[in-house]
Enzyme design. Structure first.
Site, PDB file in Angstrom:
ATOM      1  CB  SER A   1      11.141  -6.903  -6.841  1.00 40.03           C
ATOM      2  OG  SER A   1       9.913  -6.201  -6.819  1.00 40.03           O
TER       3      SER A   1
ATOM      4  CE1 TYR B   1       8.674 -11.144  -4.790  1.00 39.77           C
ATOM      5  CE2 TYR B   1       7.836  -8.897  -4.703  1.00 39.77           C
ATOM      6  CZ  TYR B   1       8.479  -9.904  -5.391  1.00 39.77           C
ATOM      7  OH  TYR B   1       8.955  -9.679  -6.658  1.00 39.77           O
TER       8      TYR B   1
END
Length: 252
Positions: free
Chosen positions: A139, A152
């Site tokens: 990501s 995250y």
């Protein structure tokens, strides 16, 4: 012989889109996920196009992963590709008020689950040799910080470094490794992160023309079909509507 692809987290979003894209091209599929009903529906949908093996698995369950992979049927034993797609983000609250259970879940899924599937399937990929490849779903959160990303983003930074380190270990085997780093993407992923808040989900994507799961599937298909001597080390992509904000400054 048809190439075989293993996809984790195949019951929705990127994983389901990848299954459909590779099925169109005739790849045999091993699709795994936690939700049996969705997994079976996808397997039924694609079984007319290619061979599909659905595995009801939670990537966090090491023993279950070991058993399932050790007992793959012979026709699925030779593996050309692995898409480590299973992963999630939970919550957007600041670190000082976050839910520790959510942190545990993200670490167990995004890091440990990816490690289990990679280690257990590497011998099969190495046996295939040239042309085999792993695509890890990273990501932009692993490259760029933003409020509420804490664990995250840190798990995706792990994915990035692990992917680079794998390349070193796999040199000479012919197995390729790519870390794919998407930005704003519209999928069930965000609905999970927002705790099912549909209004917040709609506000996030409204008018933004975000990346779609089919865009990610097409990108991964391109990566895994590059000539065997080409490795895409990492690939960061965003919708045109998204860019980097100026660094924030808090003033008294």
């Amino acid at each position: 012989m048809q190439p075989t692809l293993f996809i984790t987290g195949a019951t929705s979003g990127f994983g389901a889109a990848c299954a459909r894209r590779f099925a169109q091209a005739g790849w045999s599929l091993i699709i795994s996920g936690r939700r049996e009903d969705r997994l079976q529906e996808l397997a039924d949908e694609l079984s007319g196009q290619t061979e599909v093996l659905p595995l009801v698995l939670d990537v966090r369950d090491r023993a279950a992963m070991e058993t399932a992979i050790a007992n793959l049927p012979e026709q699925f034993s030779s593996l050309r590709g692995l898409i480590n797609n299973a992963g999630l983000a939970l919550g957007t609250e600041p670190a000082q008020v976050c839910d520790l259970d959510q942190w545990d879940t993200m670490v167990d899924t995004n890091i440990k689950g990816l490690l289990y599937s990679t280690r257990l399937l590497l011998p099969r990929l190495i046996t295939h040799g040239a042309g085999a490849g792993i695509v890890n779903l990273g990501s932009i959160a692993g490259n760029w910080p933003y409020p509420g990303s804490h664990v995250y983003g840190a798990t995706k930074a792990f994915v990035r470094q692990f992917s680079l380190n794998l390349r070193c270990d796999l040199q000479g085997t012919g197995v390729r490794v790519t870390n794919l780093e998407p930005g704003l993407c519209e999928s069930e992923f965000s609905l999970v992160r927002f705790g099912g808040d549909q209004a917040r989900y709609d506000a996030t994507y409204g008018g933004a023309s975000p990346i779609q799961p089919e865009d990610i599937a097409e990108t991964i298909f391109w990566i895994l079909n590059q000539p065997a001597h080409i490795n895409i080390n990492s690939l960061e992509l965003m919708p045109v509507s998204q860019a980097w904000n100026n660094f924030a400054i808090h003033r008294e």
